[in-house]
Design an enzyme around this catalytic site. Structure first.
Site, short mmCIF file in Angstrom:
data_model
loop_
_atom_site.label_atom_id
_atom_site.label_comp_id
_atom_site.label_asym_id
_atom_site.label_seq_id
_atom_site.Cartn_x
_atom_site.Cartn_y
_atom_site.Cartn_z
N ASN A 212 0.85 -1.20 0.00
CA ASN A 212 0.00 0.00 0.00
C ASN A 212 0.87 1.23 0.00
OD1 ASN A 212 -2.32 -1.47 0.19
ND2 ASN A 212 -2.68 -1.04 2.35
N ASP A 280 -4.66 -5.45 2.52
CA ASP A 280 -5.87 -6.25 2.81
C ASP A 280 -5.76 -7.69 2.32
OD1 ASP A 280 -7.55 -4.31 4.10
OD2 ASP A 280 -7.52 -3.22 2.19
N PRO A 307 -5.53 -10.97 7.96
CA PRO A 307 -6.28 -10.70 9.19
C PRO A 307 -6.40 -9.19 9.40
CG PRO A 307 -4.04 -11.38 9.68
CD PRO A 307 -4.23 -11.57 8.20
N ASP A 308 -7.49 -8.75 10.02
CA ASP A 308 -7.62 -7.33 10.35
C ASP A 308 -7.07 -7.12 11.76
OD1 ASP A 308 -8.78 -4.78 11.32
OD2 ASP A 308 -9.67 -4.79 9.31
N ILE A 309 -5.90 -6.49 11.83
CA ILE A 309 -5.19 -6.35 13.11
C ILE A 309 -5.99 -5.50 14.08
CG2 ILE A 309 -2.99 -5.63 14.16
CD1 ILE A 309 -1.79 -5.93 11.26
N PHE A 327 -7.09 4.29 12.04
CA PHE A 327 -6.99 5.36 11.06
C PHE A 327 -7.82 4.94 9.84
CE2 PHE A 327 -3.85 8.83 11.74
CZ PHE A 327 -3.66 8.60 13.09
N LYS A 341 -16.57 1.79 9.66
CA LYS A 341 -15.35 1.09 10.11
C LYS A 341 -15.29 1.02 11.63
CE LYS A 341 -12.47 2.34 6.70
NZ LYS A 341 -11.39 3.07 6.07
N LYS A 345 -15.16 -2.63 13.15
CA LYS A 345 -13.88 -3.09 13.72
C LYS A 345 -13.92 -3.08 15.24
CE LYS A 345 -11.30 -1.79 9.65
NZ LYS A 345 -10.04 -2.21 9.07
O1 C5P Z 1 -10.36 -1.30 6.46
P1 C5P Z 1 -9.36 -0.21 6.34
O2 C5P Z 1 -8.04 -0.67 5.83
O3 C5P Z 1 -9.83 1.01 5.62
O4 C5P Z 1 -9.16 0.25 7.87
C1 C5P Z 1 -8.16 1.09 8.27
C2 C5P Z 1 -7.77 0.85 9.68
O5 C5P Z 1 -7.70 -0.55 9.97
C3 C5P Z 1 -6.39 1.36 9.99
O6 C5P Z 1 -6.34 1.73 11.35
C4 C5P Z 1 -5.51 0.15 9.70
O7 C5P Z 1 -4.29 0.23 10.40
C5 C5P Z 1 -6.37 -0.99 10.19
N1 C5P Z 1 -6.19 -2.26 9.49
C6 C5P Z 1 -5.66 -3.35 10.17
N2 C5P Z 1 -5.53 -4.56 9.54
C7 C5P Z 1 -5.92 -4.70 8.27
C8 C5P Z 1 -6.47 -3.61 7.56
C9 C5P Z 1 -6.59 -2.40 8.20
O8 C5P Z 1 -5.29 -3.19 11.33
N3 C5P Z 1 -5.79 -5.89 7.68
#
Ligand code: C5P
Length: 404
Positions: A212, A280, A307-309, A327, A341, A345
């Site tokens: 990214n 992503d 995974p979404d951290i 963010f 979001k 999240k």
């Molecule tokens: O879903 P999106 O990428 O727009 O969300 C942004 C937020 O989610 C940011 O805080 C980013 O650091 C976090 N994020 C994450 N893990 C991912 C994708 C996004 O922690 N795989």
């Protein structure tokens, strides 16, 4: 208190410039590193060579650089300083600060500056008392410029009254007090804060990756500012070209999975700030060897979701930090998408920014979105966003502390 502090000293054209060698020697003998900018009228009282000799640093006077590879002095000189001191400060340079005039290196640096400014005025008593000067002094106080003096007494012109520049010893005491107070301001000490920053890189093969856009600058500035507030900061960073300070624990990672593992292993913490631009998707199966392009004109990559951290940390049960901040970089419907979001999240705040005009700027215009509130901040330097966010976090933790 002054050891290793960087002071940018701006010398403007007053007779009190003759006290500058004494001032420099008092500051340097206490361990201060000084760089000087000399105005054209200042150079009638002291030379660049003399200042260079006294500070053992280059002295700057010219506004425009000679070749395009030179650094922009009006920006980097103040960025590298902890504090700016204008001594002597003439009525003229005070008027320039008050009114945003930038017509030489000194005044342009003062306008482009992001550090505290101290001024030691020096002028004739009638110039000091003049309505215009007093209006300008009021204006600069609103800009949080801190005047040291002037003192009353016999002036160089032979008249008696206010206008004498404070003695070097008094100026040094003010500066020492300032650094003393800011080192007492360790209000986040005892709090561990994890910050993720930079992009992640997901390998396609051993030499290629998908990633990214992200400079890592905002995350680094947040980590740096929080550490100045006394927090124990852990910065988990994807690959960037930022130089990270040595006083912060850095965990360097490449992929989203590595960033997740590092984030979870650093819990528990008081706060988690997810600034990273996490990829992503990742390539489902990465070959051991480089894919040879001569064998294929087209290549199909199967991508699988990372995974979404931020979600994982927000839903970490007993390990969940008290404050989880995400963010959100969007190119359209910034507020609407960021609110979704926040909900999905499960974090507490989202710092939303519109990136439709590109990446890599030094400024950021953000909205702070919480469950019940949206706060629009003006366009700010990234360092100012970091400072305001750190103050907000500090207030939140203090309120929480008072409530328990
Ligand atoms: O879903 P999106 O990428 O727009 O969300 C942004 C937020 O989610 C940011 O805080 C980013 O650091 C976090 N994020 C994450 N893990 C991912 C994708 C996004 O922690 N795989």
């Amino acid at each position: 208190m002054l050891a290793n502090k960087n002071v940018l000293l701006i010398v403007s054209g007053g007779i009190a410039a003759e006290k500058i060698p004494e001032l420099i020697s008092k500051l340097t003998s206490r361990g201060c590193k000084i760089r000087c900018i000399l105005t054209n009228s200042g150079s009638k009282f002291i030379s660049t060579d003399e200042l260079t000799k006294l500070t053992r640093q280059p002295t700057y006077q010219e506004m425009f650089f000679k070749n395009k590879n030179d650094k922009m002095e009006h920006i980097y000189l103040s960025r590298e300083a902890d504090l700016i001191l204008v001594a002597p400060a003439t009525a003229n340079i005070i008027a320039k600060i008050a009114n945003g005039i930038a017509d030489d290196l000194a005044s342009t640096t003062l306008l482009a500056n992001d550090k505290p400014i101290f001024i030691a005025p020096s002028m004739n008593v009638m110039m000091w008392r003049n309505h215009a000067t007093q209006v300008n002094i009021k204006k600069i106080l609103e800009q949080r410029v801190i005047p040291i003096g002037p003192e009353s007494g016999l002036l160089a012109c032979g008249e008696i009254g206010e206008g004498r520049m404070s003695e070097p010893e008094t100026i040094v005491k003010y500066i020492e007090n300032y650094f003393q107070k800011s080192s007492d301001l360790k209000s986040l000490s005892g709090h561990k804060i994890i910050v993720t920053s930079g992009p992640t890189q997901e390998p396609i093969d051993p030499v290629r990756f998908i990633s990214n856009r992200s400079s890592g600058k905002q995350g680094y500035l947040i980590a740096h500012t929080l550490s100045k507030f006394g927090a124990e900061v852990v910065l988990i960073s994807g690959p960037t070209s930022e130089t990270y300070p040595k006083d912060i624990k850095i965990i360097k990672v490449e992929t989203a999975e590595e960033m997740l593992e590092a984030s979870i292993s650093e819990l528990p913490s008081s706060v988690f700030i997810s600034v990273a631009a996490v990829s992503d998707w990742r390539v489902e199966s990465v070959p051991l060897n480089k894919i040879k392009k001569n064998k294929m004109n087209e290549i199909n990559l199967t991508l699988t979701r990372n995974p979404d951290i931020l979600s994982c940390v927000s839903k970490a049960g007993s390990l969940r930090p008290n404050l989880v901040i995400g963010f959100s970089a969007e190119t359209e419907n910034v507020i609407k998408n960021s609110k979704i979001k926040l909900e999905e999240k499960g974090c507490d705040w989202i710092v939303a920014n519109d990136v439709s005009d590109g990446f890599g700027h030094n400024t950021n215009q953000v909205h702070i979105i919480t469950k019940n509130n949206i706060d629009a901040w003006p366009k700010l330097e990234k360092s100012e966003v970091a400072l305001k966010l750190s103050q907000l976090i500090d207030n939140f933790l203090e309120k929480q502390n008072n409530a328990t």
